[in-house]
Design an enzyme around this catalytic site. Structure first.
Site, PDB file in Angstrom:
ATOM      1  N   HIS B  46     -10.635   1.182  -7.912  1.00 29.51           N
ATOM      2  CA  HIS B  46     -11.460   1.208  -6.709  1.00 29.51           C
ATOM      3  C   HIS B  46     -11.966   2.650  -6.555  1.00 29.51           C
ATOM      4  O   HIS B  46     -11.509   3.548  -7.273  1.00 29.51           O
ATOM      5  CB  HIS B  46     -10.613   0.795  -5.503  1.00 29.51           C
ATOM      6  CG  HIS B  46     -10.434  -0.695  -5.359  1.00 29.51           C
ATOM      7  ND1 HIS B  46      -9.832  -1.271  -4.265  1.00 29.51           N
ATOM      8  CD2 HIS B  46     -10.807  -1.724  -6.171  1.00 29.51           C
ATOM      9  CE1 HIS B  46      -9.832  -2.586  -4.399  1.00 29.51           C
ATOM     10  NE2 HIS B  46     -10.403  -2.892  -5.546  1.00 29.51           N
ATOM     11  N   GLU B  48     -11.417   5.023  -4.375  1.00 30.31           N
ATOM     12  CA  GLU B  48     -10.372   6.003  -4.061  1.00 30.31           C
ATOM     13  C   GLU B  48      -9.470   6.254  -5.278  1.00 30.31           C
ATOM     14  O   GLU B  48      -9.065   7.383  -5.554  1.00 30.31           O
ATOM     15  CB  GLU B  48      -9.507   5.512  -2.894  1.00 30.31           C
ATOM     16  CG  GLU B  48     -10.267   5.228  -1.607  1.00 30.31           C
ATOM     17  CD  GLU B  48     -10.794   3.793  -1.514  1.00 30.31           C
ATOM     18  OE1 GLU B  48     -11.194   3.217  -2.543  1.00 30.31           O
ATOM     19  OE2 GLU B  48     -10.801   3.255  -0.391  1.00 30.31           O
ATOM     20  N   SER B  73     -13.419   1.371   4.286  1.00 28.55           N
ATOM     21  CA  SER B  73     -12.010   1.306   4.694  1.00 28.55           C
ATOM     22  C   SER B  73     -11.111   0.922   3.513  1.00 28.55           C
ATOM     23  O   SER B  73     -11.384  -0.046   2.802  1.00 28.55           O
ATOM     24  CB  SER B  73     -11.904   0.252   5.813  1.00 28.55           C
ATOM     25  OG  SER B  73     -10.622   0.243   6.370  1.00 28.55           O
ATOM     26  N   CYS B  75      -8.475  -0.556   0.990  1.00 27.41           N
ATOM     27  CA  CYS B  75      -7.688  -1.786   0.812  1.00 27.41           C
ATOM     28  C   CYS B  75      -6.199  -1.443   0.712  1.00 27.41           C
ATOM     29  O   CYS B  75      -5.818  -0.269   0.708  1.00 27.41           O
ATOM     30  CB  CYS B  75      -8.126  -2.496  -0.470  1.00 27.41           C
ATOM     31  SG  CYS B  75      -7.404  -1.778  -1.963  1.00 27.41           S
ATOM     32  N   CYS B  78      -5.342   1.023  -2.299  1.00 31.95           N
ATOM     33  CA  CYS B  78      -5.749   2.420  -2.086  1.00 31.95           C
ATOM     34  C   CYS B  78      -4.945   3.035  -0.940  1.00 31.95           C
ATOM     35  O   CYS B  78      -4.589   4.223  -0.983  1.00 31.95           O
ATOM     36  CB  CYS B  78      -7.245   2.491  -1.834  1.00 31.95           C
ATOM     37  SG  CYS B  78      -8.189   1.846  -3.249  1.00 31.95           S
TER      38      CYS B  78
END
Lengths: 141, 141
Positions: B46, B48, B73, B75, B78
């Protein structure tokens, strides 16, 4: 768990941190991996993450019918990955050398089994004793 | 956040999911990345995670003095990574198209700032509308 230990030992034999993981779907291993911090200079490839990464892109239902085996109690990151993909069943070799986020997993309905496997305990105890700073780095300490 | 959006757009321009992230330590970007599900067939990278991976192996104190910026935002996975490395401050572009585990982050003392940035909202809304199945795959649905 035998295969997760085999992965951990593969990690150890390549100068890595001996934590291994396999993901099993319908009785077959669909992803296997081991901690790659040393080997790949990776901050994200813990054993469980490496197994997920090796399994590749999968439809949601596969994860939701899989079992994840890991030689060591999963840290916050790996716990988060298990929750993201809604893996319903996690089998843990041991949680004596490191207690991960098992309470969070259980609170979300994950079936958490801890084997207290002597080989897993020995493997991590030896590694941490010989490499305390590497181990601390791996868990962000 | 401008740089995280730049990463997200880089992802979009390579046929990827437009989520970007940067990690800032002492005013400097030490890691930057974007979602790599499509580009690298990755189940773990992802935005991040890609930024953390690109930052490489770092001593614990660096994370503990860093700020993570992400266009969306974070998950569960992350969020877990942020908690593992004890990143104390997370700046989020938006949480309208997807609400991550902000409650968990806050409960662990992380300073969570949500910008409700119009560019971030538009980027994800457009992507999800055009690619609902890719998006669902990314969040394990």
């Amino acid at each position: 768990m035998k295969e997760a230990i085999r992965e951990a030992l593969k990690g150890l034999s390549t100068q890595g941190i001996p934590i291994g993981s396999v993901i099993v779907y319908q009785g077959k291993i669909i992803g296997r991996g081991h901690n790659q911090r040393i080997q790949k200079k990776s901050a994200t490839l813990h054993g469980e993450m490496d197994a997920l990464e090796k399994a590749g892109r999968l439809p949601a239902h596969i994860y939701q019918e899989s079992v994840l085996y890991t030689t060591l109690s999963p840290c916050a990151m790996c716990t988060g990955a298990i929750l993201l993909y809604k893996i319903p069943h996690v089998v843990i070799g041991e949680h004596q050398s490191f207690m991960g986020e098992e309470t969070l997993l259980k609170s979300k309905g994950v079936n958490v089994e801890v084997l207290n496997d002597a080989a897993c305990i020995q493997m991590m105890t030896d590694f941490i004793e010989k490499n305390p700073s590497l181990w601390n780095e791996d868990i962000g300490v």
